[in-house]
Motif scaffolding. Sequence first.
Motif, PDB file in Angstrom:
ATOM      1  N   GLU B  41       0.918  -1.169   0.059  1.00 25.86           N
ATOM      2  CA  GLU B  41      -0.155   0.082   0.031  1.00 25.86           C
ATOM      3  C   GLU B  41       0.747   1.119   0.044  1.00 25.86           C
ATOM      4  O   GLU B  41       0.575   2.026  -0.901  1.00 25.86           O
ATOM      5  N   HIS B  42       1.791   1.120   0.758  1.00 26.20           N
ATOM      6  CA  HIS B  42       2.840   2.321   0.800  1.00 26.20           C
ATOM      7  C   HIS B  42       3.603   2.518  -0.488  1.00 26.20           C
ATOM      8  O   HIS B  42       3.725   3.589  -1.113  1.00 26.20           O
ATOM      9  N   ILE B  43       4.059   1.294  -0.924  1.00 26.33           N
ATOM     10  CA  ILE B  43       4.870   1.496  -2.048  1.00 26.33           C
ATOM     11  C   ILE B  43       4.175   1.729  -3.479  1.00 26.33           C
ATOM     12  O   ILE B  43       4.588   2.834  -4.204  1.00 26.33           O
ATOM     13  N   ALA B  44       2.999   1.360  -3.505  1.00 28.60           N
ATOM     14  CA  ALA B  44       2.032   2.006  -4.477  1.00 28.60           C
ATOM     15  C   ALA B  44       1.741   3.336  -4.507  1.00 28.60           C
ATOM     16  O   ALA B  44       1.578   3.812  -3.152  1.00 28.60           O
ATOM     17  N   ASP B  45       0.956   3.637  -5.525  1.00 30.48           N
ATOM     18  CA  ASP B  45       0.693   5.182  -5.403  1.00 30.48           C
ATOM     19  C   ASP B  45      -0.713   5.210  -4.705  1.00 30.48           C
ATOM     20  O   ASP B  45      -1.365   3.991  -4.788  1.00 30.48           O
ATOM     21  N   SER B  46      -1.340   6.352  -4.453  1.00 35.05           N
ATOM     22  CA  SER B  46      -2.616   6.330  -4.030  1.00 35.05           C
ATOM     23  C   SER B  46      -3.276   7.894  -4.194  1.00 35.05           C
ATOM     24  O   SER B  46      -2.740   8.826  -4.457  1.00 35.05           O
ATOM     25  N   TYR B  47      -4.512   7.760  -4.054  1.00 35.86           N
ATOM     26  CA  TYR B  47      -5.132   8.971  -4.400  1.00 35.86           C
ATOM     27  C   TYR B  47      -5.488   9.882  -3.075  1.00 35.86           C
ATOM     28  O   TYR B  47      -5.856  11.112  -3.373  1.00 35.86           O
ATOM     29  N   LEU B  48      -5.118   9.242  -2.040  1.00 35.73           N
ATOM     30  CA  LEU B  48      -5.109  10.140  -0.848  1.00 35.73           C
ATOM     31  C   LEU B  48      -3.671  10.043  -0.299  1.00 35.73           C
ATOM     32  O   LEU B  48      -2.907   9.149  -0.381  1.00 35.73           O
ATOM     33  N   TRP B  49      -3.343  11.301   0.565  1.00 34.69           N
ATOM     34  CA  TRP B  49      -1.953  11.208   1.289  1.00 34.69           C
ATOM     35  C   TRP B  49      -2.204  10.765   2.415  1.00 34.69           C
ATOM     36  O   TRP B  49      -2.746  11.679   3.330  1.00 34.69           O
ATOM     37  N   HIS B  50      -2.178   9.742   2.829  1.00 32.55           N
ATOM     38  CA  HIS B  50      -2.782   9.284   4.205  1.00 32.55           C
ATOM     39  C   HIS B  50      -1.339   9.534   5.307  1.00 32.55           C
ATOM     40  O   HIS B  50      -0.178   9.436   4.930  1.00 32.55           O
ATOM     41  N   ILE B  51      -1.649  10.215   6.417  1.00 30.04           N
ATOM     42  CA  ILE B  51      -1.024  10.598   7.278  1.00 30.04           C
ATOM     43  C   ILE B  51      -0.826   9.763   8.495  1.00 30.04           C
ATOM     44  O   ILE B  51       0.213   9.258   9.192  1.00 30.04           O
ATOM     45  N   ALA B  52      -2.046   9.391   9.058  1.00 29.21           N
ATOM     46  CA  ALA B  52      -2.190   8.762  10.271  1.00 29.21           C
ATOM     47  C   ALA B  52      -3.531   8.401  10.453  1.00 29.21           C
ATOM     48  O   ALA B  52      -4.469   8.902   9.860  1.00 29.21           O
ATOM     49  N   THR B  53      -3.818   7.202  11.247  1.00 31.67           N
ATOM     50  CA  THR B  53      -4.908   7.084  11.644  1.00 31.67           C
ATOM     51  C   THR B  53      -5.262   7.271  13.012  1.00 31.67           C
ATOM     52  O   THR B  53      -4.319   6.675  14.129  1.00 31.67           O
ATOM     53  N   VAL B  54      -6.063   8.231  13.639  1.00 32.05           N
ATOM     54  CA  VAL B  54      -6.478   8.507  14.902  1.00 32.05           C
ATOM     55  C   VAL B  54      -7.677   7.881  15.277  1.00 32.05           C
ATOM     56  O   VAL B  54      -8.997   8.226  14.668  1.00 32.05           O
ATOM     57  N   GLY B  55      -7.725   6.786  16.111  1.00 30.86           N
ATOM     58  CA  GLY B  55      -8.946   6.266  16.493  1.00 30.86           C
ATOM     59  C   GLY B  55      -9.588   5.684  15.421  1.00 30.86           C
ATOM     60  O   GLY B  55      -8.872   4.852  14.353  1.00 30.86           O
ATOM     61  N   GLU B  56     -10.774   5.903  14.996  1.00 29.92           N
ATOM     62  CA  GLU B  56     -11.455   5.692  13.890  1.00 29.92           C
ATOM     63  C   GLU B  56     -11.313   6.214  12.750  1.00 29.92           C
ATOM     64  O   GLU B  56     -11.722   5.822  11.518  1.00 29.92           O
ATOM     65  N   ARG B  57     -10.800   7.509  12.915  1.00 26.63           N
ATOM     66  CA  ARG B  57     -10.529   8.561  11.611  1.00 26.63           C
ATOM     67  C   ARG B  57      -9.247   8.528  11.063  1.00 26.63           C
ATOM     68  O   ARG B  57      -8.383   8.302  11.541  1.00 26.63           O
ATOM     69  N   GLU B  58      -9.514   8.559   9.842  1.00 25.26           N
ATOM     70  CA  GLU B  58      -8.255   8.630   9.072  1.00 25.26           C
ATOM     71  C   GLU B  58      -7.867   9.865   8.829  1.00 25.26           C
ATOM     72  O   GLU B  58      -8.584  10.839   8.144  1.00 25.26           O
ATOM     73  N   VAL B  59      -6.583  10.280   9.155  1.00 24.86           N
ATOM     74  CA  VAL B  59      -6.154  11.664   8.953  1.00 24.86           C
ATOM     75  C   VAL B  59      -5.352  11.569   7.488  1.00 24.86           C
ATOM     76  O   VAL B  59      -4.191  11.034   7.343  1.00 24.86           O
ATOM     77  N   ALA B  60      -5.863  12.318   6.584  1.00 22.06           N
ATOM     78  CA  ALA B  60      -5.224  12.181   5.152  1.00 22.06           C
ATOM     79  C   ALA B  60      -5.838  13.290   4.338  1.00 22.06           C
ATOM     80  O   ALA B  60      -6.510  14.122   4.621  1.00 22.06           O
ATOM     81  N   ILE B  61      -4.750  13.701   3.500  1.00 21.74           N
ATOM     82  CA  ILE B  61      -4.674  14.935   2.427  1.00 21.74           C
ATOM     83  C   ILE B  61      -5.583  14.417   1.544  1.00 21.74           C
ATOM     84  O   ILE B  61      -4.967  13.718   0.622  1.00 21.74           O
ATOM     85  N   PRO B  62      -6.793  15.122   1.143  1.00 18.12           N
ATOM     86  CA  PRO B  62      -7.326  14.496  -0.257  1.00 18.12           C
ATOM     87  C   PRO B  62      -6.383  15.240  -1.497  1.00 18.12           C
ATOM     88  O   PRO B  62      -6.359  16.258  -1.234  1.00 18.12           O
TER      89      PRO B  62
END
Lengths: 166, 353
Positions: B41-62
Amino acid sequence: MSLLTPDIGLLFWMTLSFGIVFFILAKFGFPVITKAVDARNSYIEKSLEDARLAEEKLAALNLQADEILGKAHGERRVLLDEAQEIKKKMLSEAKDLAEAETRQRLKRAVVEVEEVKANAMNQLREQIADISVRVAEKVIGVQLSRDSEQEQLIERLLDEEIVRKT
Amino acid sequence: MLKKSSIAKILLLLAFFSLTFSGSAAAQEGKKLDVKEIVFEHIADSYLWHIATVGEREVAIPLPIIVRSAGGGWHVFSSAKLEYGSSYKGFFIAHNGDYKGKVVELNAAGKIARPSIDISLTKNALALLISCAVLLIVILPLASWYRRGNVKPAKGFRGAVEMLLVDVYNEVIKPCIGEDYKRFAPYLLMVFFFIFVNNLMGLVPFFPGGANVTGNIAITMVLAVCTFLIVNFSGTKEYWREVLWPEVPMWLKVPAPIMPVIEIFGVLTKPFALMIRLFANIMAGHSVILGLICLVFVTASMGVAINAGMSVLAVVFACFMSLVELLVAYIQAYVFTLLSAVFIGMARVKHEH
């Protein structure tokens, strides 16, 4: 394997961004820097070469200066020697001159003394002749004339007397 | 003694921290951790810039998704609209199959298909743009220093950049290319700094770094194609003669052109090797570090003692690997530049007889 298949979107972004950045840096970035670095390198090289040449020139100049100094020393030596010689010559000339002068003066003095002596001798002779005649008159009681015969006699007697005495 | 004990305390604290963290992560997932999944998942590209998962919420840059659907028409929208498997305007992110993790749509036949054009600004694309900005920020101040007529070398950060640049320029470009090195110097310096900056940015573990840019085949492919084009377009007559009519016994080229075929094959494999080398090195580095970090979470279910021990070990190894990767970041940039310069130099051969 999706890892090995290049993504079209990323290819697009890569070509675009790489192209733009390359254009900017190839125009305003790298050539400026490499040119400056090359210029500095050649400047440093030239400076080193110049320094080497200057050092060589300086060494040559030093050599020349030493030569000139050596020559000057030699000339001074010669001049001093010459001056010494001239001094000696002048001294000896002056000495000679002084000697000659002294000798001449001495000669002149001797001559004068001789003259004075002769004069004195003559006067003495005359007075002695007078005194002798007067003494003889007194002795013989007659006046003797002082003629030439007597004079001659006295002269002869005086000569004899003086010769004997001296 | 004090120092030693304080180091031990820090390590213990680290282990404890990772323990609680991994415990919560394991509890949250409630299933076995799939290390392969995480690494890929990390090596491949993604449409979100995932930063961290805090509890249930994903902190990501859309990030913006830019697609042209098969039916025609451009669509630009935020990737936040596709989060958690939702779809927007018929687009959604495939969870399995050939297009796993990619934006897909249903085509006329009702089957899952990729949009005809997908130039979304993905995580890697954004990281690429950030690296490009960093590259400009790194190089242009040095250029302006010299444009201002300075003769003395720059000091500080600019001096460091100059040191790198001059080293590549004098030790790689000049000797490898020979006479007309000035024509190719900008490209080779660009390649060197581009790869080096991207490699270093990839080693920063959080935003805006951490993306696997130079470990992506699309990136290395563009670089390799650039080198390929420059090598072959600047090739001299002598170079092409050596490729198409090499000096070998006649029977090796007349009935069947064995040698020319081999030579042409070599012309193609050179840039191919460049592409694969950089891609594989950087990808492997990222994978190893990620794998080591995952060790902390994998061992979470094996008891406190094992988990604490492995956590400390994993952190130590990950630190070591990061240092190795720092070295690799430079070496790979250097090698790519060196080989590109060598290939260009070989293509600039002069007729010697």
